[in-house]
Design a protein around this motif. Structure first.
Motif, PDB file in Angstrom:
ATOM      1  N   VAL A 117     -15.514   6.299  80.272  1.00 42.33           N
ATOM      2  CA  VAL A 117     -15.763   7.686  80.614  1.00 42.33           C
ATOM      3  C   VAL A 117     -17.156   7.773  81.224  1.00 42.33           C
ATOM      4  O   VAL A 117     -18.148   7.418  80.600  1.00 42.33           O
ATOM      5  N   VAL A 118     -17.227   8.246  82.413  1.00 43.87           N
ATOM      6  CA  VAL A 118     -18.515   8.380  83.098  1.00 43.87           C
ATOM      7  C   VAL A 118     -18.823   9.876  83.134  1.00 43.87           C
ATOM      8  O   VAL A 118     -18.056  10.678  83.642  1.00 43.87           O
ATOM      9  N   THR A 119     -19.942  10.184  82.577  1.00 43.41           N
ATOM     10  CA  THR A 119     -20.353  11.584  82.619  1.00 43.41           C
ATOM     11  C   THR A 119     -21.460  11.711  83.639  1.00 43.41           C
ATOM     12  O   THR A 119     -22.439  10.949  83.657  1.00 43.41           O
ATOM     13  N   PRO A 120     -21.328  12.616  84.519  1.00 46.36           N
ATOM     14  CA  PRO A 120     -22.370  12.764  85.539  1.00 46.36           C
ATOM     15  C   PRO A 120     -23.645  13.355  84.933  1.00 46.36           C
ATOM     16  O   PRO A 120     -23.606  14.204  84.042  1.00 46.36           O
ATOM     17  N   THR A 121     -24.691  12.885  85.380  1.00 46.72           N
ATOM     18  CA  THR A 121     -25.978  13.407  84.946  1.00 46.72           C
ATOM     19  C   THR A 121     -26.669  14.021  86.152  1.00 46.72           C
ATOM     20  O   THR A 121     -26.613  13.506  87.266  1.00 46.72           O
ATOM     21  N   TYR A 122     -27.327  15.115  85.917  1.00 51.10           N
ATOM     22  CA  TYR A 122     -28.016  15.816  86.989  1.00 51.10           C
ATOM     23  C   TYR A 122     -29.510  15.674  86.759  1.00 51.10           C
ATOM     24  O   TYR A 122     -30.013  15.976  85.668  1.00 51.10           O
ATOM     25  N   ASP A 123     -30.145  15.185  87.737  1.00 56.67           N
ATOM     26  CA  ASP A 123     -31.606  15.064  87.652  1.00 56.67           C
ATOM     27  C   ASP A 123     -32.236  16.354  88.165  1.00 56.67           C
ATOM     28  O   ASP A 123     -31.910  16.830  89.232  1.00 56.67           O
ATOM     29  N   GLU A 124     -33.164  16.839  87.395  1.00 55.22           N
ATOM     30  CA  GLU A 124     -33.834  18.054  87.831  1.00 55.22           C
ATOM     31  C   GLU A 124     -35.182  17.661  88.414  1.00 55.22           C
ATOM     32  O   GLU A 124     -36.013  17.064  87.781  1.00 55.22           O
ATOM     33  N   ARG A 125     -35.482  18.015  89.531  1.00 58.73           N
ATOM     34  CA  ARG A 125     -36.731  17.678  90.168  1.00 58.73           C
ATOM     35  C   ARG A 125     -37.480  18.855  90.555  1.00 58.73           C
ATOM     36  O   ARG A 125     -37.397  19.888  90.799  1.00 58.73           O
TER      37      ARG A 125
END
Length: 125
Positions: A117-125
């Motif tokens: 299971v790959v969960t997307p991660t969002y990088d906040e910049r």
């Protein structure tokens, strides 16, 4: 003279008894032989009948061939073989369908067990 007549009658009576006994024995033997011969004749008659039927069929086939007629098709045999083919095909199709279903189930189980299971991660910049 009287004794001669008695002796002659006695001999005639004995001869008659022997003749009756021989006749009865011959009748019994003939009866047994008759039954045996009837059985043998029945068997021989069956064989002769079979051979006669076979010879008749071959003679008719030869006459038809000489006349230019083709032999009749064995439709009963053709239909029976067709029905057996349909039954074998139906069984083979059912077996193949069941095997494909089992294979699909096994693949689904294998994919479910090895799935990452790959969960997307969002990088906040």
């Amino acid at each position: 003279m009287f004794s001669r007549k008695n002796q002659a009658e006695k001999t005639a009576d004995e001869a008659w008894e022997h003749l009756q006994s021989a006749w009865a024995t011959a009748g019994e033997s003939a009866g047994r032989a008759g039954r045996t011969s009837r059985k043998l004749a029945g068997r021989a008659g069956d064989r002769v009948s079979y051979v006669t039927d076979e010879a008749w069929a071959r003679a008719n086939a030869a006459a038809s061939a000489l006349a230019g007629r083709r032999p009749a098709r064995p439709w009963g045999l053709i239909v029976a073989i067709g029905l057996v083919g349909v039954a074998v095909g139906w069984v083979a199709a059912g077996t193949a369908r069941a095997a494909l279903e089992r294979q699909a189930e096994n693949e689904e189980i294998e994919l479910a067990e090895t799935a990452v299971v790959v969960t997307p991660t969002y990088d906040e910049r």
